[in-house]
Design an enzyme around this catalytic site. Structure first.
Site, mmCIF file in Angstrom:
data_model
loop_
_atom_site.group_PDB
_atom_site.id
_atom_site.type_symbol
_atom_site.label_atom_id
_atom_site.label_comp_id
_atom_site.label_asym_id
_atom_site.label_seq_id
_atom_site.Cartn_x
_atom_site.Cartn_y
_atom_site.Cartn_z
ATOM 1 N N SER A 46 -12.658 -7.989 -9.427
ATOM 2 C CA SER A 46 -11.829 -9.172 -9.605
ATOM 3 C C SER A 46 -12.310 -10.223 -10.353
ATOM 4 C CB SER A 46 -11.544 -9.688 -8.068
ATOM 5 O OG SER A 46 -10.802 -11.078 -7.983
ATOM 6 N N TYR A 71 -15.391 -12.748 0.057
ATOM 7 C CA TYR A 71 -14.685 -11.856 -1.013
ATOM 8 C C TYR A 71 -15.286 -12.072 -2.261
ATOM 9 C CZ TYR A 71 -10.725 -10.020 -3.918
ATOM 10 O OH TYR A 71 -9.948 -9.264 -4.306
HETATM 11 N N1 LIG Z 1 -3.499 -8.755 -6.012
HETATM 12 C C1 LIG Z 1 -4.471 -9.565 -6.778
HETATM 13 O O1 LIG Z 1 -4.460 -10.674 -6.925
HETATM 14 C C2 LIG Z 1 -5.905 -8.811 -6.902
HETATM 15 C C3 LIG Z 1 -6.812 -9.544 -7.795
HETATM 16 C C4 LIG Z 1 -8.174 -9.098 -8.078
HETATM 17 C C5 LIG Z 1 -8.322 -7.835 -7.447
HETATM 18 N N2 LIG Z 1 -7.430 -7.222 -6.603
HETATM 19 C C6 LIG Z 1 -8.196 -6.198 -5.957
HETATM 20 O O2 LIG Z 1 -7.146 -4.886 -6.134
HETATM 21 C C7 LIG Z 1 -7.275 -4.003 -5.027
HETATM 22 C C8 LIG Z 1 -5.758 -3.613 -4.765
HETATM 23 O O3 LIG Z 1 -5.266 -4.703 -4.123
HETATM 24 P P1 LIG Z 1 -3.669 -5.026 -4.144
HETATM 25 O O4 LIG Z 1 -3.524 -6.315 -4.873
HETATM 26 O O5 LIG Z 1 -2.871 -4.009 -4.955
HETATM 27 O O6 LIG Z 1 -3.332 -5.001 -2.803
HETATM 28 P P2 LIG Z 1 -2.392 -4.326 -1.670
HETATM 29 O O7 LIG Z 1 -1.117 -4.194 -1.916
HETATM 30 O O8 LIG Z 1 -2.679 -5.058 -0.355
HETATM 31 O O9 LIG Z 1 -3.240 -2.784 -1.703
HETATM 32 C C9 LIG Z 1 -4.454 -2.611 -0.981
HETATM 33 C C10 LIG Z 1 -4.371 -1.115 -0.796
HETATM 34 O O10 LIG Z 1 -5.624 -0.901 0.212
HETATM 35 C C11 LIG Z 1 -5.280 0.066 1.118
HETATM 36 N N3 LIG Z 1 -6.237 0.163 2.131
HETATM 37 C C12 LIG Z 1 -6.340 -1.101 2.777
HETATM 38 N N4 LIG Z 1 -7.398 -0.851 3.857
HETATM 39 C C13 LIG Z 1 -7.639 0.457 3.814
HETATM 40 C C14 LIG Z 1 -8.532 1.329 4.551
HETATM 41 N N5 LIG Z 1 -9.134 0.968 5.450
HETATM 42 N N6 LIG Z 1 -8.496 2.698 4.048
HETATM 43 C C15 LIG Z 1 -7.724 3.026 3.042
HETATM 44 N N7 LIG Z 1 -7.074 2.300 2.171
HETATM 45 C C16 LIG Z 1 -6.973 1.077 2.718
HETATM 46 C C17 LIG Z 1 -4.005 -0.594 1.614
HETATM 47 O O11 LIG Z 1 -3.222 0.797 2.156
HETATM 48 P P3 LIG Z 1 -3.002 1.102 3.559
HETATM 49 O O12 LIG Z 1 -2.798 -0.540 4.286
HETATM 50 O O13 LIG Z 1 -1.815 1.733 3.736
HETATM 51 O O14 LIG Z 1 -4.322 1.557 4.139
HETATM 52 C C18 LIG Z 1 -3.159 -0.690 0.206
HETATM 53 O O15 LIG Z 1 -2.936 0.521 -0.410
HETATM 54 C C19 LIG Z 1 -7.965 -4.651 -3.925
HETATM 55 O O16 LIG Z 1 -9.547 -4.077 -4.116
HETATM 56 C C20 LIG Z 1 -8.115 -6.199 -4.386
HETATM 57 O O17 LIG Z 1 -9.031 -6.791 -3.987
HETATM 58 C C21 LIG Z 1 -6.244 -7.715 -6.289
#
Ligand SMILES: NC(=O)c1ccc[n+]([C@@H]2O[C@H](COP(=O)([O-])OP(=O)(O)OC[C@H]3O[C@@H](n4cnc5c(N)ncnc54)[C@H](OP(=O)(O)O)[C@@H]3O)[C@@H](O)[C@H]2O)c1
Length: 254
Positions: free
Chosen positions: A149, A162
């Site tokens: 991130s 985080y």
């Molecule tokens: N959105 C942003 O602004 C942003 C910015 C920088 C970095 N990121 C990073 O991008 C990545 C994806 O996030 P996103 O933004 O796409 O958010 P998201 O839509 O909330 O996706 C998170 C994913 O992680 C899965 N997950 C959560 N707990 C889990 C577990 N115990 N075992 C397996 N899977 C699990 C969730 O699926 P289930 O709940 O179905 O398990 C979901 O598919 C993360 O690492 C986040 O830190 C996001």
């Protein structure tokens, strides 16, 4: 995409929503057979249905990767059922913000358990398979893409744990990159800025409000924008390693 992923297999963690879901689609559209892993199996089944309708091979894996044995099983099932592992996208993550003072320790534990340990369990289990894929046709190169991130490069008040987890992902990725480089396993880190996903849904209401204020009026990235960057990374010719990609919304200044 420069090189097709035909004949290769990818595993995407956290594929039930957001960046992971969009990435699974992008890799499948580039020709990879895709294993999609997360806890919400209904969401994975819906994604798999869409991809199969487009002719892709998809394996749905219901898993909680914070459990070491489940993370290992996710990797082993991918190899057993799809035949190999060329691309691991370590995407599953959670962001629980707020001041350190008085923060629920359970939130810190959840972030460390998933963003650090879950990623490590998957990486550890995948390394032997990625090395094997890198020694074989069709591409003679394999990829691990770790999702960090902007918070893995810039620390902010109210984001300390985080930041800790994402700085850790960036550091681990660079170390592992050096270790595996000569064996043609490319380890890359992708660092998104604000992306419109479900990530902020898990914030406590008062923290969520503050986070929303920070990005008020700003056009966030779409999950597909990050999937596009990941697709670029893993389709480079064998000689090209994209080590690190930082992608912010145009208007995000910090
Ligand atoms: N959105 C942003 O602004 C942003 C910015 C920088 C970095 N990121 C990073 O991008 C990545 C994806 O996030 P996103 O933004 O796409 O958010 P998201 O839509 O909330 O996706 C998170 C994913 O992680 C899965 N997950 C959560 N707990 C889990 C577990 N115990 N075992 C397996 N899977 C699990 C969730 O699926 P289930 O709940 O179905 O398990 C979901 O598919 C993360 O690492 C986040 O830190 C996001």
């Amino acid at each position: 995409m420069a090189d097709s992923l035909e004949g290769t297999v990818a595993l995407v963690t956290g594929a039930s929503s957001g960046i992971g879901e969009a990435t699974a689609e992008a890799l499948a559209d580039a020709g990879a057979a895709v294993a999609v892993a997360a806890r919400r199996v209904d969401r994975l089944d819906a994604l798999a249905g869409r991809l199969r309708d487009r002719g892709s091979t998809v394996l749905v894996i219901e898993t909680d990767i914070t459990e070491q044995d489940q993370a290992e099983t996710a990797v082993e099932r991918t190899v057993a059922e799809l035949g190999r592992l060329d691309t691991l996208v370590n995407n599953a993550g959670v962001m629980l913000l707020g001041p350190a003072q008085g923060a629920p320790l359970e939130e810190w534990q959840r972030m460390v358990d998933l963003n650090v340990l879950g990623l490590l369990y998957c990486a550890h289990a995948a390394i032997p398979h990625l090395l094997r894929a890198a020694e074989s046709a069709p591409r003679n190169v394999a990829d691990m893409v770790n999702i960090s991130s902007v918070a893995g490069r810039v620390a902010r008040a109210g984001s300390g744990v985080y930041n800790l987890t994402k700085f850790g992902v960036t550091a681990f990725s660079e170390s592992l990159r050096q270790e595996l480089a000569t064996r043609h396993v490319r380890v890359s880190v992708v660092e998104p800025g604000a992306v419109a996903t479900e990530l902020t849904n898990h914030l406590r209401p008062e923290v969520r409000e503050q986070s929303a204020k920070r990005f008020e009026g700003m056009e966030k990235l779409e999950a597909e924008d990050i999937a596009d960057a990941i697709g670029y990374v893993v389709t480079r010719p064998r000689r090209v390693a994209i080590n690190e990609v930082l992608v912010r919304p145009t208007e995000q200044d910090a």
